[in-house]
Design a protein around this motif. Structure first.
Motif, PDB file in Angstrom:
ATOM      1  N   ASN A   1       0.865  -1.188   0.000  1.00 57.85           N
ATOM      2  CA  ASN A   1       0.000   0.000   0.000  1.00 57.85           C
ATOM      3  C   ASN A   1       0.898   1.235   0.000  1.00 57.85           C
TER       4      ASN A   1
ATOM      5  N   LEU B   1       0.891  -4.238  -3.001  1.00 58.13           N
ATOM      6  CA  LEU B   1      -0.552  -4.464  -2.988  1.00 58.13           C
ATOM      7  C   LEU B   1      -1.085  -4.570  -4.411  1.00 58.13           C
ATOM      8  N   ARG B   2      -0.659  -3.662  -5.289  1.00 54.22           N
ATOM      9  CA  ARG B   2      -1.071  -3.722  -6.697  1.00 54.22           C
ATOM     10  C   ARG B   2      -0.594  -5.009  -7.361  1.00 54.22           C
TER      11      ARG B   2
ATOM     12  N   ARG C   1      -2.676  -8.052  -6.165  1.00 53.63           N
ATOM     13  CA  ARG C   1      -4.009  -8.140  -6.771  1.00 53.63           C
ATOM     14  C   ARG C   1      -3.936  -8.687  -8.192  1.00 53.63           C
TER      15      ARG C   1
ATOM     16  N   PRO D   1      -5.383 -13.097  -8.039  1.00 47.91           N
ATOM     17  CA  PRO D   1      -6.745 -12.538  -8.069  1.00 47.91           C
ATOM     18  C   PRO D   1      -7.726 -13.285  -7.174  1.00 47.91           C
TER      19      PRO D   1
ATOM     20  N   TYR E   1      -6.036  -8.922   0.891  1.00 47.87           N
ATOM     21  CA  TYR E   1      -4.814  -8.307   0.375  1.00 47.87           C
ATOM     22  C   TYR E   1      -4.081  -7.468   1.420  1.00 47.87           C
TER      23      TYR E   1
END
Length: 199
Positions: free
Chosen positions: A92, A116-117, A120, A124, A129
């Motif tokens: 984050n 974090l990105r 994801r 998925p 997360y």
């Protein structure tokens, strides 16, 4: 992916005193070297305002713990020197990037990777997360990490291990950065617009 092709990168984590905006009370950076995390920087910081009880409940740093720590003005030069010209990564990442930018006027990393990105995109179907959820889901080995969860040194090291796990799903640094750098952050790829003409 060959981690040896990466630019200089530090995984960072900061802890605050619970004020708005927060004063920093702990900063840690872990350098990725030879495909493994190497603790590089860790310091407590004596904030100008007391640590709130809520913040202490999260990271367990008390006002007594920082009573003899350097103030920010004393700690900042070493932190800025360590991070100068390097990429940073964090979970984050906008939180840590904004906190450091606010405290280090004129500093800007070469780029910012957000685990974090990446998580994801790579996982998925993960049930959550948060850093805790991802550490459980990926089962990255946490044995031997100094400190404890919610302290900057532990969280930076754990995030570095998570980053290495996520990086294994990308063929190149460029591919990883294309996903991991938020659009508004340093290091983001420029939009690939077709050239516009009047004709």
């Amino acid at each position: 992916m060959d981690v040896g092709t990466w630019p200089e990168l530090f995984v960072v984590d900061v802890e605050g005193n619970g004020a708005t905006p927060p004063d920093l009370v702990e900063v840690a950076a872990v350098r990725i070297t030879g495909g493994r995390p190497v603790p590089t920087l860790h310091t407590l910081v004596r904030p100008p305002r007391p640590i709130t009880p809520h913040a202490t409940r999260v990271h367990r740093i008390t006002n007594d713990d920082v009573a003899d720590a350097p103030c920010w003005e004393q700690a900042a030069p070493a932190i800025q020197a360590s991070l100068h010209g390097a990429w940073i990564a964090a979970h984050n990442a906008h939180v840590d990037y904004r906190a450091l930018s606010r405290h280090l006027p004129g500093w800007e990393p070469a780029g910012v990777i957000d685990t974090l990105r990446l998580a994801r995109a790579v996982y998925p179907d993960a049930p959550g997360y948060s850093l805790d959820a991802l550490l459980t889901y990926t089962a990255v080995p946490l044995d031997g990490i100094p400190g404890r969860r919610h302290r900057a040194d532990f969280d930076a090291h754990a995030t570095a291990l998570l980053l290495l796990d996520l990086a294994a799903h990308y063929p190149t640094w460029r591919a990883l950065a294309a996903v991991g750098v938020p659009a508004s952050m340093p290091g983001a790829a420029a939009p690939d617009y077709e050239e516009q003409t009047l004709w």
